[in-house]
Design an enzyme around this catalytic site. Structure first.
Site, PDB file in Angstrom:
ATOM      1  N   ARG A   3       0.870   2.161  -5.904  1.00  0.00           N
ATOM      2  CA  ARG A   3       1.089   3.606  -5.726  1.00  0.00           C
ATOM      3  C   ARG A   3       1.937   4.148  -6.867  1.00  0.00           C
ATOM      4  NH1 ARG A   3       0.524   2.030  -0.406  1.00  0.00           N
ATOM      5  NH2 ARG A   3      -1.410   2.919   0.410  1.00  0.00           N
ATOM      6  N   ASP A  14      -4.622  -0.488  -5.054  1.00  0.00           N
ATOM      7  CA  ASP A  14      -4.764   0.407  -3.900  1.00  0.00           C
ATOM      8  C   ASP A  14      -5.587   1.601  -4.341  1.00  0.00           C
ATOM      9  OD1 ASP A  14      -4.189   1.857  -1.369  1.00  0.00           O
ATOM     10  OD2 ASP A  14      -2.736   0.250  -1.109  1.00  0.00           O
ATOM     11  N   HIS A  52      -8.861   0.905   0.874  1.00  0.00           N
ATOM     12  CA  HIS A  52      -7.817   1.076  -0.147  1.00  0.00           C
ATOM     13  C   HIS A  52      -8.334   0.706  -1.532  1.00  0.00           C
ATOM     14  CE1 HIS A  52      -4.333   2.163   2.327  1.00  0.00           C
ATOM     15  NE2 HIS A  52      -4.777   1.318   3.238  1.00  0.00           N
ATOM     16  N   ASP A  60      -6.655  -4.035   5.696  1.00  0.00           N
ATOM     17  CA  ASP A  60      -6.127  -3.001   6.589  1.00  0.00           C
ATOM     18  C   ASP A  60      -6.867  -1.691   6.370  1.00  0.00           C
ATOM     19  OD1 ASP A  60      -4.976  -2.969   3.939  1.00  0.00           O
ATOM     20  OD2 ASP A  60      -3.698  -1.322   4.612  1.00  0.00           O
ATOM     21  N   GLU A  61      -6.773  -0.830   7.335  1.00  0.00           N
ATOM     22  CA  GLU A  61      -7.158   0.577   7.220  1.00  0.00           C
ATOM     23  C   GLU A  61      -8.453   0.783   6.424  1.00  0.00           C
ATOM     24  OE1 GLU A  61      -2.692   2.497   7.508  1.00  0.00           O
ATOM     25  OE2 GLU A  61      -3.487   2.174   5.517  1.00  0.00           O
ATOM     26  N   PHE A 117      10.642  -0.586   4.669  1.00  0.00           N
ATOM     27  CA  PHE A 117      11.772   0.129   4.083  1.00  0.00           C
ATOM     28  C   PHE A 117      11.346   1.282   3.177  1.00  0.00           C
ATOM     29  CE2 PHE A 117      14.365  -4.009   4.626  1.00  0.00           C
ATOM     30  CZ  PHE A 117      14.389  -3.801   5.993  1.00  0.00           C
ATOM     31  N   ASP A 118      10.023   1.605   3.214  1.00  0.00           N
ATOM     32  CA  ASP A 118       9.641   2.888   2.614  1.00  0.00           C
ATOM     33  C   ASP A 118      10.066   4.002   3.557  1.00  0.00           C
ATOM     34  OD1 ASP A 118       7.671   1.838   4.388  1.00  0.00           O
ATOM     35  OD2 ASP A 118       6.135   3.169   3.579  1.00  0.00           O
ATOM     36  N   TRP A 173       6.608  -0.079   0.346  1.00  0.00           N
ATOM     37  CA  TRP A 173       5.459   0.735  -0.050  1.00  0.00           C
ATOM     38  C   TRP A 173       5.990   1.879  -0.893  1.00  0.00           C
ATOM     39  CZ3 TRP A 173       1.033  -1.543   0.718  1.00  0.00           C
ATOM     40  CH2 TRP A 173       0.920  -2.471   1.757  1.00  0.00           C
TER      41      TRP A 173
END
Ligand code: TNX
Length: 507
Positions: free
Chosen positions: A140, A169, A249, A311-312, A404-405, A450
């Site tokens: 990202r 991603d 992603h 994922d996702e 922890f984002d 993230w």
């Protein structure tokens, strides 16, 4: 003196041991790395020299494979004696030794030689979990290789042993893949980034926000960069686990190679965040692409587990993309869930057949994860038990304790972060995840950074620590032993300051 993570047993004796001006050391080939790490930290004060015999040495490292994996015994008396289970154990003994010295040894120096005195102690230590990780999302927001190398030093100080590098991603592809130059060119650069916060996902199914700030963002590693990261990690006793997220992603890869697309939406890597519906198609050519990427990972990251995401990945486009639909019809597959399960089987098999551990996110469990796949749980800690009951090796990375984002607080002076906060109480409660779970299938856990909203290395550090220290403590010691307050963490955070880490002060 606060050691973090807290060792299993520590006996303090009276007196101190001053450092000599020239430190003579003695060890076998497996201990040389550990000595070099100590030398790096202390060479602004002390000269290091190989001793002619063990008797002449001030620092001696030897090995005893009856100790538990990564375990060590450290004795500071009239000299320093380390007995280690293995290379990693020797490295952790050195990290403990550094924590017995003034915190400034973690800084750039110079150090006054006479400040280097050790308390006389006997320490016996070994970790509760074999997997103690942290995840960096360099997809990202890209981070240069120097930042990753520095992160490895911070990890080693915490005896963390797995760096999970999220390399690809929707927003960017950072991994060099021979034969696919557009991945780290077209796929590594986006024309801008979403302004403000990603809109709430529900009930908006389609989360594309095409408007952005117009500030290009990009970056990718070279093969040489990856080799530097892997070599430094190895020296510190850390394994680098790369992640290439598939089949969702993947907008960056699709932008670089439109033949991978399942729809015609994608023009460039994504500028917004959230769950993208523009997943990779499932044609034989796309699977072949994934196999090439996997082979590259196997080569660039020797001995490492390989993370394949999973994922996702909303698969609605698979049924409107004619070539994918035709392939799924041939296979008799009628749902997106079954299609993903079939996909996971192909790609995980490639890694398992190479004799490596393959890791996937917990969504993959839903339609039956490939046998032998390791499950990384993120959505909710309850899936840890589900994954274990289904017989999978499992890594606990639950969002509610280790994401922890999410900011440590949502106070108005805090930087913008993703949704709900993760205050220290939630981090300290992490160990409840393994309460009453005594099984070798639970490998351990990790904390994640993230980076949708973490644009710089400074921000990553600010969100990472000291919450990351409290996770490291629990993964090593099994539970939080150091008080997670300003007082309790005074010395560990002073070490972070010495290293120049931009940790977040307590409220
Ligand atoms: C979910 S965790 C994601 C990431 C996001 C993260 C933000 C996971 C496997 N998927 O793509 O960055 O939430 O917290």
């Amino acid at each position: 003196m606060t050691l973090l993570p807290t060792p299993q047993r520590i006996d303090r004796h009276d007196g101190t041991l001053p450092f000599p001006n020239t430190l003579a050391w003695h060890t076998g080939p497996d201990g040389v790395n550990a000595v070099s790490v100590l030398e790096e930290r202390l060479n602004s004060a002390t000269r290091f020299q190989r001793a002619t015999s063990a008797d002449d040495a001030f620092l001696r490292i030897r090995f005893d494979d009856s100790l538990p994996p990564e375990g060590y015994r450290l004795t500071v008396a009239d000299r320093i004696d380390v007995v280690a289970a293995d290379r990693q154990g020797a490295g952790w003994a050195i990290q403990t030794l550094l924590q017995l010295l003034p915190v400034q040894v973690h800084g750039p120096g110079p150090l006054q030689p006479e400040d280097l005195a050790l308390p006389r102690v006997e320490i016996e230590d070994a970790p509760r979990f074999a997997w103690r990780g942290s995840m960096l999302d360099v997809a990202r927001h890209f981070q240069p290789v120097e930042f990753v190398l520095r992160w490895l030093d911070i990890m080693a100080m915490h005896k963390l042993n797995v760096l999970h590098l999220h390399l690809t991603d929707d927003q960017g592809w950072r991994l060099p893949v021979p034969g696919y130059p557009r991945l780290t060119d077209v796929g590594a650069r986006r024309p801008g980034t979403l302004r403000g916060h990603q809109p709430e996902p529900v009930p908006v199914r389609h989360q594309d926000v095409d408007e952005h700030d117009g500030v290009p963002h990009g970056g990718a590693y070279t093969i040489g960069d990856i080799q530097r990261i892997v070599a430094r990690a190895r020296q510190l006793g850390i394994t680098v686990m790369p992640e290439v997220d598939m089949p969702g992603h993947m907008e960056a890869a699709v932008a670089a190679y439109p033949e991978l697309a399942s729809c015609d939406h994608v023009r460039h890597p994504r500028t917004a965040f959230g769950i993208s519906h523009h997943v990779m198609n499932l044609t034989p050519a796309a699977i072949g692409f994934c196999e090439t990427v996997i082979d590259t990972l196997l080569e660039l990251f020797p001995d490492s587990p390989i993370h394949l995401g999973g994922d996702e990945a909303p698969g609605d486009h698979w049924f409107s993309h004619a070539p994918t639909k035709a392939r799924l019809d041939e296979l008799g597959i009628t749902t997106a869930g079954a299609a993903q399960a079939w996909f996971e089987e192909q790609v995980c098999r490639r890694v398992l057949d190479a004799g490596r551990r393959v890791v996937v996110w917990d969504e993959v469990l839903e339609h039956g994860a490939p046998e032998g796949a390791t499950i990384m749980v993120w959505r909710d800690a309850k899936y840890v038990r589900e994954a274990i009951e289904a017989g999978h090796e499992t890594i606990a990375a639950p969002s509610e304790h280790t994401y922890f984002d999410h900011g440590a607080s949502l106070a108005e002076h805090e930087p913008l972060s993703i949704w709900a906060p993760r205050p220290m109480e939630d981090v300290v409660a992490y160990h409840r995840v393994w309460d009453g779970l005594d099984t070798p299938l639970l490998l351990g856990g990790q904390f994640q950074l993230w980076s949708e909203y973490l644009r710089t290395g400074d921000r990553v550090e600010y969100f990472g620590f000291p919450r990351g220290s409290v996770v490291a403590e629990q993964l090593w010691a099994g539970e939080p032993k150091v008080e997670p307050t300003a007082e309790g963490l005074a010395v560990p955070t002073a070490r972070l300051t010495a290293m120049g880490v931009n940790w977040r002060c307590f409220d």
